[in-house]
Design an enzyme around this catalytic site. Sequence first.
Site, PDB file in Angstrom:
ATOM      1  N   ARG A  75       0.798  -1.177   0.036  1.00  0.00           N
ATOM      2  CA  ARG A  75       0.118  -0.055  -0.004  1.00  0.00           C
ATOM      3  C   ARG A  75       0.875   1.377   0.041  1.00  0.00           C
ATOM      4  O   ARG A  75       0.650   2.325  -0.611  1.00  0.00           O
ATOM      5  CB  ARG A  75      -1.101   0.087   1.141  1.00  0.00           C
TER       6      ARG A  75
ATOM      7  N   GLU B 139       6.482  -9.952  15.498  1.00  0.00           N
ATOM      8  CA  GLU B 139       6.185 -10.501  16.721  1.00  0.00           C
ATOM      9  C   GLU B 139       6.614 -12.012  16.876  1.00  0.00           C
ATOM     10  O   GLU B 139       7.262 -12.546  17.855  1.00  0.00           O
ATOM     11  CB  GLU B 139       4.669 -10.463  16.802  1.00  0.00           C
TER      12      GLU B 139
HETATM   13  P1  AMP Z   1       4.548  -2.073  11.592  1.00  0.00           P
HETATM   14  O1  AMP Z   1       5.800  -2.826  11.023  1.00  0.00           O
HETATM   15  O2  AMP Z   1       4.027  -2.764  12.855  1.00  0.00           O
HETATM   16  O3  AMP Z   1       4.681  -0.765  11.834  1.00  0.00           O
HETATM   17  O4  AMP Z   1       3.385  -2.473  10.542  1.00  0.00           O
HETATM   18  C1  AMP Z   1       3.502  -1.754   9.222  1.00  0.00           C
HETATM   19  C2  AMP Z   1       2.912  -2.523   7.898  1.00  0.00           C
HETATM   20  O5  AMP Z   1       1.996  -3.393   8.476  1.00  0.00           O
HETATM   21  C3  AMP Z   1       2.020  -1.342   7.413  1.00  0.00           C
HETATM   22  O6  AMP Z   1       2.779  -1.325   6.006  1.00  0.00           O
HETATM   23  C4  AMP Z   1       0.671  -1.565   7.302  1.00  0.00           C
HETATM   24  O7  AMP Z   1       0.195  -1.738   6.097  1.00  0.00           O
HETATM   25  C5  AMP Z   1       0.422  -2.911   7.974  1.00  0.00           C
HETATM   26  N1  AMP Z   1      -0.305  -2.963   9.264  1.00  0.00           N
HETATM   27  C6  AMP Z   1       0.060  -3.303  10.485  1.00  0.00           C
HETATM   28  N2  AMP Z   1      -0.721  -3.264  11.375  1.00  0.00           N
HETATM   29  C7  AMP Z   1      -1.961  -2.838  10.588  1.00  0.00           C
HETATM   30  C8  AMP Z   1      -3.352  -2.395  10.908  1.00  0.00           C
HETATM   31  N3  AMP Z   1      -3.785  -2.749  12.013  1.00  0.00           N
HETATM   32  N4  AMP Z   1      -4.185  -2.238   9.777  1.00  0.00           N
HETATM   33  C9  AMP Z   1      -3.740  -2.034   8.567  1.00  0.00           C
HETATM   34  N5  AMP Z   1      -2.524  -2.362   8.181  1.00  0.00           N
HETATM   35  C10 AMP Z   1      -1.541  -2.762   9.209  1.00  0.00           C
END
Ligand code: AMP
Length: 173
Positions: free
Chosen positions: A59, A96
Amino acid sequence: MEKLKAKIREIKDFPKPGIGFKDITTLLSDASSFNRAVDLMAHRYLDMDIDIVLGIEARGFIIGAALAYKLNKGVILVRKPGKLPYKTNVVNYDLEYGTDTLEIHQDAITPGQKVLIADDLLATGGTVAAVIKLIGDMGAEVVECAFLAELAFLNGREKIKDAPIFSLLTYDG
Ligand code: AMP
């Protein structure tokens, strides 16, 4: 901003129980919301010294490409393993449970370039922290990391020491 937030649909328990997934497809498909969101984000960067925009799969490609077009810059891609056809630099990072990998073409950035990183959503910050390391190791400078939305309650920002963070929409809970 509340109008834009209202365009993002939340899907409970996706992709697994306990996760509230922010589905931005409902914002993207609404012309005025997509236009406004991109304009607001791009406006922030009009006067900043940026050489190139980087989009994170998948995205982040949509947000990154729209920002790059508005800012009259090129766009480069950070992708999941095995997708990029040329020689790549690779970063592994912890999830995680387990680890994940991202790749960038070795010639996507030249040392000293000023990069704006774009993605749809900041959650725990693990993904963008890995991308910052990946391009930092290539000698580039991160001007800022721009997100359409941030799950502030996950404190992802605290993980990002080496670059400023901006998010258009914030969720506190
Ligand atoms: P993070 O590495 O945890 O910051 O996760 C980032 C990526 O995971 C982003 O590119 C988001 O597209 C996806 N992502 C993580 N959690 C969500 C959520 N609750 N809703 C939508 N996309 C998420």
